[in-house]
Design a protein around this motif. Structure first.
Motif, PDB file in Angstrom:
ATOM      1  N   LYS A 141       0.827  -1.208   0.000  1.00  0.00           N
ATOM      2  CA  LYS A 141       0.000   0.000   0.000  1.00  0.00           C
ATOM      3  C   LYS A 141       0.858   1.253   0.000  1.00  0.00           C
ATOM      4  CE  LYS A 141      -2.115   1.661   3.722  1.00  0.00           C
ATOM      5  NZ  LYS A 141      -3.102   1.847   4.815  1.00  0.00           N
ATOM      6  N   PHE A 142       1.870   1.290   0.870  1.00  0.00           N
ATOM      7  CA  PHE A 142       2.715   2.483   0.941  1.00  0.00           C
ATOM      8  C   PHE A 142       3.568   2.631  -0.320  1.00  0.00           C
ATOM      9  CE2 PHE A 142       2.188   1.911   5.692  1.00  0.00           C
ATOM     10  CZ  PHE A 142       1.302   2.976   5.825  1.00  0.00           C
ATOM     11  N   SER A 143       3.997   1.518  -0.895  1.00  0.00           N
ATOM     12  CA  SER A 143       4.749   1.585  -2.152  1.00  0.00           C
ATOM     13  C   SER A 143       3.882   2.160  -3.265  1.00  0.00           C
ATOM     14  CB  SER A 143       5.250   0.190  -2.552  1.00  0.00           C
ATOM     15  OG  SER A 143       6.163  -0.307  -1.595  1.00  0.00           O
ATOM     16  N   GLN A 144       2.634   1.757  -3.305  1.00  0.00           N
ATOM     17  CA  GLN A 144       1.718   2.281  -4.324  1.00  0.00           C
ATOM     18  C   GLN A 144       1.442   3.762  -4.121  1.00  0.00           C
ATOM     19  OE1 GLN A 144      -1.561  -0.470  -3.810  1.00  0.00           O
ATOM     20  NE2 GLN A 144      -0.815  -1.851  -5.422  1.00  0.00           N
ATOM     21  N   MET A 145       1.352   4.194  -2.870  1.00  0.00           N
ATOM     22  CA  MET A 145       1.153   5.617  -2.593  1.00  0.00           C
ATOM     23  C   MET A 145       2.364   6.429  -3.050  1.00  0.00           C
ATOM     24  SD  MET A 145      -0.625   5.696   1.176  1.00  0.00           S
ATOM     25  CE  MET A 145      -0.574   7.480   1.219  1.00  0.00           C
ATOM     26  N   ALA A 146       3.562   5.925  -2.724  1.00  0.00           N
ATOM     27  CA  ALA A 146       4.785   6.627  -3.137  1.00  0.00           C
ATOM     28  C   ALA A 146       4.888   6.684  -4.655  1.00  0.00           C
ATOM     29  CB  ALA A 146       6.011   5.936  -2.530  1.00  0.00           C
ATOM     30  N   ARG A 147       4.496   5.599  -5.306  1.00  0.00           N
ATOM     31  CA  ARG A 147       4.519   5.562  -6.768  1.00  0.00           C
ATOM     32  C   ARG A 147       3.498   6.547  -7.351  1.00  0.00           C
ATOM     33  NH1 ARG A 147       7.349   3.302 -11.402  1.00  0.00           N
ATOM     34  NH2 ARG A 147       5.912   3.757 -13.098  1.00  0.00           N
ATOM     35  N   ALA A 148       2.317   6.631  -6.727  1.00  0.00           N
ATOM     36  CA  ALA A 148       1.285   7.546  -7.226  1.00  0.00           C
ATOM     37  C   ALA A 148       1.756   8.998  -7.139  1.00  0.00           C
ATOM     38  CB  ALA A 148      -0.011   7.359  -6.439  1.00  0.00           C
ATOM     39  N   ILE A 149       2.415   9.354  -6.047  1.00  0.00           N
ATOM     40  CA  ILE A 149       2.945  10.718  -5.907  1.00  0.00           C
ATOM     41  C   ILE A 149       4.072  10.934  -6.906  1.00  0.00           C
ATOM     42  CG2 ILE A 149       4.171  12.279  -4.334  1.00  0.00           C
ATOM     43  CD1 ILE A 149       2.495  11.019  -2.046  1.00  0.00           C
ATOM     44  N   TRP A 150       4.888   9.897  -7.123  1.00  0.00           N
ATOM     45  CA  TRP A 150       5.968   9.947  -8.127  1.00  0.00           C
ATOM     46  C   TRP A 150       5.391  10.177  -9.522  1.00  0.00           C
ATOM     47  CZ3 TRP A 150       7.179   6.917 -12.376  1.00  0.00           C
ATOM     48  CH2 TRP A 150       8.495   6.990 -12.871  1.00  0.00           C
TER      49      TRP A 150
ATOM     50  N   ASP B  64       2.633  23.698  -4.825  1.00  0.00           N
ATOM     51  CA  ASP B  64       1.583  23.216  -5.726  1.00  0.00           C
ATOM     52  C   ASP B  64       1.239  21.751  -5.447  1.00  0.00           C
ATOM     53  OD1 ASP B  64       0.729  25.327  -7.319  1.00  0.00           O
ATOM     54  OD2 ASP B  64       2.437  25.151  -8.674  1.00  0.00           O
ATOM     55  N   GLU B  65       1.688  21.206  -4.314  1.00  0.00           N
ATOM     56  CA  GLU B  65       1.594  19.750  -4.087  1.00  0.00           C
ATOM     57  C   GLU B  65       0.201  19.334  -3.609  1.00  0.00           C
ATOM     58  OE1 GLU B  65       5.462  21.229  -1.987  1.00  0.00           O
ATOM     59  OE2 GLU B  65       3.356  21.795  -2.054  1.00  0.00           O
ATOM     60  N   LYS B  66      -0.803  19.667  -4.380  1.00  0.00           N
ATOM     61  CA  LYS B  66      -2.183  19.380  -3.975  1.00  0.00           C
ATOM     62  C   LYS B  66      -2.459  17.881  -3.941  1.00  0.00           C
ATOM     63  CE  LYS B  66      -4.104  23.771  -5.645  1.00  0.00           C
ATOM     64  NZ  LYS B  66      -2.828  24.374  -6.054  1.00  0.00           N
ATOM     65  N   PHE B  67      -2.025  17.152  -4.966  1.00  0.00           N
ATOM     66  CA  PHE B  67      -2.269  15.702  -4.997  1.00  0.00           C
ATOM     67  C   PHE B  67      -1.513  15.014  -3.867  1.00  0.00           C
ATOM     68  CE2 PHE B  67      -0.974  11.411  -6.230  1.00  0.00           C
ATOM     69  CZ  PHE B  67      -2.189  10.830  -6.541  1.00  0.00           C
ATOM     70  N   ALA B  68      -0.242  15.338  -3.718  1.00  0.00           N
ATOM     71  CA  ALA B  68       0.585  14.664  -2.709  1.00  0.00           C
ATOM     72  C   ALA B  68       0.087  14.933  -1.296  1.00  0.00           C
ATOM     73  CB  ALA B  68       2.039  15.118  -2.847  1.00  0.00           C
ATOM     74  N   SER B  69      -0.167  16.198  -0.983  1.00  0.00           N
ATOM     75  CA  SER B  69      -0.593  16.522   0.384  1.00  0.00           C
ATOM     76  C   SER B  69      -1.949  15.903   0.698  1.00  0.00           C
ATOM     77  CB  SER B  69      -0.634  18.041   0.592  1.00  0.00           C
ATOM     78  OG  SER B  69      -1.545  18.665  -0.285  1.00  0.00           O
TER      79      SER B  69
ATOM     80  N   GLY C 238      13.647  12.376  -4.293  1.00  0.00           N
ATOM     81  CA  GLY C 238      12.964  11.281  -3.595  1.00  0.00           C
ATOM     82  C   GLY C 238      11.956  11.709  -2.555  1.00  0.00           C
ATOM     83  N   HIS C 239      11.370  12.899  -2.699  1.00  0.00           N
ATOM     84  CA  HIS C 239      10.429  13.344  -1.678  1.00  0.00           C
ATOM     85  C   HIS C 239       9.095  12.596  -1.726  1.00  0.00           C
ATOM     86  CE1 HIS C 239      12.598  17.449  -0.918  1.00  0.00           C
ATOM     87  NE2 HIS C 239      13.354  16.391  -0.661  1.00  0.00           N
ATOM     88  N   ASN C 240       8.812  11.916  -2.823  1.00  0.00           N
ATOM     89  CA  ASN C 240       7.643  11.027  -2.828  1.00  0.00           C
ATOM     90  C   ASN C 240       7.831   9.915  -1.809  1.00  0.00           C
ATOM     91  OD1 ASN C 240       9.746  10.018  -4.655  1.00  0.00           O
ATOM     92  ND2 ASN C 240       8.317   8.372  -5.166  1.00  0.00           N
ATOM     93  N   LEU C 241       9.081   9.446  -1.669  1.00  0.00           N
ATOM     94  CA  LEU C 241       9.417   8.429  -0.674  1.00  0.00           C
ATOM     95  C   LEU C 241       9.440   9.039   0.730  1.00  0.00           C
ATOM     96  CD1 LEU C 241      12.464   6.909  -2.608  1.00  0.00           C
ATOM     97  CD2 LEU C 241      10.117   6.018  -2.604  1.00  0.00           C
ATOM     98  N   TYR C 242       9.997  10.233   0.814  1.00  0.00           N
ATOM     99  CA  TYR C 242      10.153  10.933   2.089  1.00  0.00           C
ATOM    100  C   TYR C 242       8.804  11.083   2.792  1.00  0.00           C
ATOM    101  CZ  TYR C 242      12.125  14.772   5.023  1.00  0.00           C
ATOM    102  OH  TYR C 242      12.560  15.577   6.046  1.00  0.00           O
TER     103      TYR C 242
END
Length: 476
Positions: free
Chosen positions: A17-26, A34-39, A108-112
């Protein structure tokens, strides 16, 4: 310690699940503020888990604070999620832009952000099961790349009630830089204004704003000889005119000035403003200074850092697969051999005496590396440093890319969307969760961390480097 197995088990169960979330933000990279999707992706998951989420910290739409639990201690976990411009890249070992000229997660802030999320949720699970009291606080921090997010959040006091904070960053060596700092910094623009005219027919009627910017930079370049050696000054011309036959009526130069201590930055900054004044006098132009942001030097807390390092060793490092290693080797093939060797030497130099090339690995780092006892100054900057000036703070690194991959490169973008990045993120989440739990239950250790902090700061209170009325700005 009670709760550790629960935290580890939770992260193991939710690895996909967390890998998929990091990939989605990536896959949806967004520049700072402007990080509306990520936040929203991270905040929604926290809210679903019972955290109280509040957006708008530090006057930023994509900044938020999420809390779970009650009472003390209050342990903060810092998360970031902004991307970098012009680093779009597929998760392949060959250069392949997904969007020509588009942004990408070259730091790598999608991972962070997702790794910090995993740590916060794992702590909550363990505390709930074991009846551990205290508060877990996740900070959604935007715009780290322009050193904006945490600086403005710190100015507004959102970190003031923390007992300690922990965070991480993707890197190569699995370590905690206990005996090192990062440079304090100011970011500012100087806008010169002149008078347009025909550059050939009536140049005497014009006043070149570009000449003002360039003469300022010449003055700054001469200034470099007379500042401390560990200082750094770099600049870009953001506006230099539109055509050679028009005397430029406007011009903007953007500077970063860095030094090991906050007061050193302020001293050099004032001298740079004198260069601007002199350039304006020489060119008959006027100028305006736009202060964007500033940050302090990093103040690592040895007590919290050593706890984190011990937890990393308890977990045992990272186990990369044959496919992970092969992917990293192919990526490494795109990096000049001398850069790889420099990276190897730097990693060994920053490690405890006796660390060997085999210990740090040739392609990916699987072991936990003990840091050198010699104090070192890293020449980058981070506004994690401002948090470290407010509360005891530790910042770990976890292997998420191959040896030699330069910071802010397409190779790191590729790694951040691949399995090697997700495995490093998982290791960081586990290490932070166990560190946070230790700080929740080990009152003696937390008091020792606070005592060290008071001694290191001399008891002084944090003062924002931002001028009165400063507001966060997109794109710096």
């Amino acid at each position: 310690m009670a709760g550790e197995e629960t935290a580890i088990g939770y992260l193991n169960e939710n690895y996909k699940k967390f890998s998929q979330m990091a990939r989605a933000i990536w896959e949806n990279p967004e520049i700072g503020l402007d990080e509306k999707f990520a936040s929203k992706t991270i905040a929604d998951e926290l809210e679903k888990a019972g955290f109280a989420v509040e957006f708008g910290a530090g006057q930023m739409e994509t900044a938020f604070v999420a809390s779970w639990g009650e009472g003390t201690p209050i342990i903060g976990i810092l998360g970031e999620y902004d991307a970098l411009p012009s680093l779009s890249q597929d998760a392949t070992p060959e250069r392949n832009e997904l969007v020509p000229g588009g942004p990408g997660h070259g730091c790598g802030h999608n991972l962070y952000g997702v790794g910090a999320l995993g740590a916060a949720l794992a702590m909550k699970e363990a505390m709930q099961e074991q009846g551990i009291t205290g508060t877990v606080r996740y900070y959604g921090c935007p715009a780290e790349e322009t050193l904006t997010g945490k600086t403005y959040m710190a100015r507004d006091g959102v970190f003031d009630d923390l007992d300690a904070s922990i965070t991480w960053h993707p890197g190569y060596a699995n370590t905690v830089p206990i005996n090192s700092s990062r440079l304090a910094m100011n970011s500012f623009k100087v806008h010169f204004k002149g008078q347009a005219s025909h550059a050939a027919a009536v140049p005497h009627m014009g006043r070149s704003a570009l000449d003002g910017a360039m003469l300022m930079d010449i003055g700054v370049n001469y200034l470099r000889e007379h500042i401390i050696q560990d200082a750094r000054i770099h600049s870009v011309i953001k506006d230099g005119g539109e055509a050679p036959n028009v005397v430029p009526p406007t011009s903007t130069i953007w500077y970063f000035v860095r030094a090991p201590k906050r007061d050193q930055v302020e001293s050099i900054y004032q001298r740079m403003l004198d260069c601007a004044k002199g350039a304006a006098l020489m060119t008959g132009t006027t100028y305006e200074v736009e202060f964007l942001t500033g940050c302090y030097e990093m103040l690592p807390n040895a007590v919290v850092s050593n706890i984190m390092l011990d937890k990393m060793e308890d977990i045992g490092g990272i186990e990369f697969s044959h496919d992970d290693m092969e992917f990293a080797r192919q990526l490494q093939a795109s990096i000049p051999p001398e850069i790889i060797e420099m990276s190897r030497e730097q990693t060994l130099k920053s490690s405890i005496a006796g660390t060997t090339a085999d210990d740090i690995g040739d392609v990916l780092c699987e072991n936990v590396i003990r840091p050198s006892e010699e104090f070192r100054i890293g020449h980058g900057s981070t506004e994690v440093a401002d948090v470290s000036q407010i509360t005891p703070t530790a910042n770990m690194w976890a292997c998420c890319h191959p040896l030699g991959a330069p910071g802010h490169s397409w190779q790191i973008t590729a790694s951040s969307g691949a399995e090697i990045g997700f495995k490093g993120m998982d290791f960081a989440a586990k290490s932070m969760a166990l560190t946070g739990l230790e700080l929740m239950v080990n009152k003696e250790a937390l008091e020792a961390a606070k005592k060290e902090f008071v001694e290191a700061t001399g008891g002084r209170k944090y003062v924002t480097p931002l001028p009165e009325g400063a507001t966060p700005k997109k794109g710096g």
